[in-house]
Design a protein around this motif. Sequence first.
Motif, PDB file in Angstrom:
ATOM      1  N   ILE A 116       3.757  10.556  -9.167  1.00 52.22           N
ATOM      2  CA  ILE A 116       2.989  10.749 -10.723  1.00 52.22           C
ATOM      3  C   ILE A 116       2.186  12.042 -10.717  1.00 52.22           C
ATOM      4  CG2 ILE A 116       1.438   9.828 -12.446  1.00 52.22           C
ATOM      5  CD1 ILE A 116       2.435   7.148 -12.361  1.00 52.22           C
ATOM      6  N   MET A 117       1.377  12.143  -9.565  1.00 49.86           N
ATOM      7  CA  MET A 117       0.948  13.351  -9.390  1.00 49.86           C
ATOM      8  C   MET A 117       1.732  14.498  -9.474  1.00 49.86           C
ATOM      9  SD  MET A 117      -2.351  12.930  -9.627  1.00 49.86           S
ATOM     10  CE  MET A 117      -2.314  11.641 -10.741  1.00 49.86           C
ATOM     11  N   ILE A 118       2.799  14.431  -8.648  1.00 48.76           N
ATOM     12  CA  ILE A 118       3.553  15.785  -8.762  1.00 48.76           C
ATOM     13  C   ILE A 118       4.290  15.900 -10.194  1.00 48.76           C
ATOM     14  CG2 ILE A 118       6.191  16.354  -7.986  1.00 48.76           C
ATOM     15  CD1 ILE A 118       5.289  15.074  -5.251  1.00 48.76           C
ATOM     16  N   ALA A 119       4.558  14.911 -10.811  1.00 48.22           N
ATOM     17  CA  ALA A 119       5.202  15.204 -12.138  1.00 48.22           C
ATOM     18  C   ALA A 119       4.162  15.606 -13.054  1.00 48.22           C
ATOM     19  CB  ALA A 119       5.638  13.632 -12.680  1.00 48.22           C
ATOM     20  N   MET A 120       3.010  15.093 -12.970  1.00 51.77           N
ATOM     21  CA  MET A 120       1.881  15.632 -13.924  1.00 51.77           C
ATOM     22  C   MET A 120       1.633  17.011 -13.639  1.00 51.77           C
ATOM     23  SD  MET A 120       0.841  13.642 -16.195  1.00 51.77           S
ATOM     24  CE  MET A 120      -0.689  13.993 -16.665  1.00 51.77           C
ATOM     25  N   SER A 121       1.420  17.567 -12.360  1.00 51.12           N
ATOM     26  CA  SER A 121       1.425  19.035 -11.978  1.00 51.12           C
ATOM     27  C   SER A 121       2.396  19.849 -12.494  1.00 51.12           C
ATOM     28  CB  SER A 121       1.313  19.130 -10.336  1.00 51.12           C
ATOM     29  OG  SER A 121       2.280  18.774  -9.814  1.00 51.12           O
ATOM     30  N   MET A 122       3.805  19.328 -12.294  1.00 47.68           N
ATOM     31  CA  MET A 122       4.871  20.070 -12.768  1.00 47.68           C
ATOM     32  C   MET A 122       4.546  20.257 -14.496  1.00 47.68           C
ATOM     33  SD  MET A 122       8.053  18.676 -10.595  1.00 47.68           S
ATOM     34  CE  MET A 122       9.250  19.536 -11.453  1.00 47.68           C
ATOM     35  N   PHE A 123       4.396  19.149 -15.143  1.00 45.52           N
ATOM     36  CA  PHE A 123       4.058  19.035 -16.520  1.00 45.52           C
ATOM     37  C   PHE A 123       3.173  20.295 -16.877  1.00 45.52           C
ATOM     38  CE2 PHE A 123       2.236  17.236 -20.440  1.00 45.52           C
ATOM     39  CZ  PHE A 123       3.159  17.584 -21.265  1.00 45.52           C
ATOM     40  N   ILE A 124       2.007  20.101 -16.112  1.00 44.85           N
ATOM     41  CA  ILE A 124       0.865  21.173 -16.548  1.00 44.85           C
ATOM     42  C   ILE A 124       1.059  22.586 -16.395  1.00 44.85           C
ATOM     43  CG2 ILE A 124      -1.500  21.634 -15.738  1.00 44.85           C
ATOM     44  CD1 ILE A 124      -1.992  18.707 -15.435  1.00 44.85           C
TER      45      ILE A 124
ATOM     46  N   ILE B  20       0.957  -1.298   0.077  1.00 41.61           N
ATOM     47  CA  ILE B  20      -0.088  -0.026  -0.085  1.00 41.61           C
ATOM     48  C   ILE B  20       0.972   1.219  -0.018  1.00 41.61           C
ATOM     49  CG2 ILE B  20      -1.625   1.313   1.199  1.00 41.61           C
ATOM     50  CD1 ILE B  20      -2.743  -1.273   1.981  1.00 41.61           C
ATOM     51  N   SER B  21       2.142   1.087   0.919  1.00 43.05           N
ATOM     52  CA  SER B  21       2.655   2.651   0.714  1.00 43.05           C
ATOM     53  C   SER B  21       3.473   2.480  -0.478  1.00 43.05           C
ATOM     54  CB  SER B  21       3.798   2.462   2.015  1.00 43.05           C
ATOM     55  OG  SER B  21       4.593   1.140   1.914  1.00 43.05           O
ATOM     56  N   THR B  22       4.029   1.539  -1.254  1.00 47.24           N
ATOM     57  CA  THR B  22       4.538   1.533  -2.481  1.00 47.24           C
ATOM     58  C   THR B  22       3.618   2.371  -3.459  1.00 47.24           C
ATOM     59  OG1 THR B  22       5.824  -0.440  -2.162  1.00 47.24           O
ATOM     60  CG2 THR B  22       5.920   0.425  -4.103  1.00 47.24           C
ATOM     61  N   VAL B  23       2.181   1.694  -3.601  1.00 45.58           N
ATOM     62  CA  VAL B  23       1.285   2.203  -4.591  1.00 45.58           C
ATOM     63  C   VAL B  23       0.973   3.867  -4.205  1.00 45.58           C
ATOM     64  CG1 VAL B  23      -1.034   1.866  -5.319  1.00 45.58           C
ATOM     65  CG2 VAL B  23       0.361  -0.045  -4.937  1.00 45.58           C
ATOM     66  N   VAL B  24       0.801   4.162  -2.905  1.00 48.15           N
ATOM     67  CA  VAL B  24       0.302   5.593  -2.588  1.00 48.15           C
ATOM     68  C   VAL B  24       1.714   6.270  -3.107  1.00 48.15           C
ATOM     69  CG1 VAL B  24      -0.119   6.993  -0.912  1.00 48.15           C
ATOM     70  CG2 VAL B  24      -1.201   4.848  -1.047  1.00 48.15           C
ATOM     71  N   GLY B  25       2.850   5.912  -2.815  1.00 46.08           N
ATOM     72  CA  GLY B  25       4.280   6.808  -2.916  1.00 46.08           C
ATOM     73  C   GLY B  25       4.349   6.830  -4.291  1.00 46.08           C
ATOM     74  N   PHE B  26       4.047   5.808  -5.143  1.00 46.71           N
ATOM     75  CA  PHE B  26       4.107   5.986  -6.716  1.00 46.71           C
ATOM     76  C   PHE B  26       3.108   6.949  -7.221  1.00 46.71           C
ATOM     77  CE2 PHE B  26       3.634   4.174 -10.977  1.00 46.71           C
ATOM     78  CZ  PHE B  26       4.757   4.480 -11.680  1.00 46.71           C
ATOM     79  N   PHE B  27       1.968   6.722  -6.766  1.00 51.14           N
ATOM     80  CA  PHE B  27       0.939   7.669  -7.073  1.00 51.14           C
ATOM     81  C   PHE B  27       1.127   9.328  -6.823  1.00 51.14           C
ATOM     82  CE2 PHE B  27      -3.365   9.713  -6.440  1.00 51.14           C
ATOM     83  CZ  PHE B  27      -3.988   9.623  -7.734  1.00 51.14           C
ATOM     84  N   VAL B  28       1.539   9.340  -5.684  1.00 51.28           N
ATOM     85  CA  VAL B  28       2.061  10.734  -5.272  1.00 51.28           C
ATOM     86  C   VAL B  28       3.308  11.320  -6.167  1.00 51.28           C
ATOM     87  CG1 VAL B  28       3.394  11.817  -3.665  1.00 51.28           C
ATOM     88  CG2 VAL B  28       1.347  10.277  -3.039  1.00 51.28           C
TER      89      VAL B  28
END
Length: 46
Positions: free
Chosen positions: A15-23, A5-13
């Motif tokens: 990806i969200m940071i990368a997407m927000s930087m790209f946007i 669960i911590s790996t999936v949540v960390g990976f999701f975070v």
Amino acid sequence: MGMYISTVVGFFVVIMIAMSMFIHYLRVGLNSASSVKIDPKPTEKF
């Protein structure tokens, strides 16, 4: 199970940071309003 669960949540975070930087890059770096300052629309019609 906790490690999964911590790996999936960390990976999701990450990806969200990368997407927000790209946007943010697309909204600020590719500002279409600056194109008028660099190359204004011609006033004469041919």
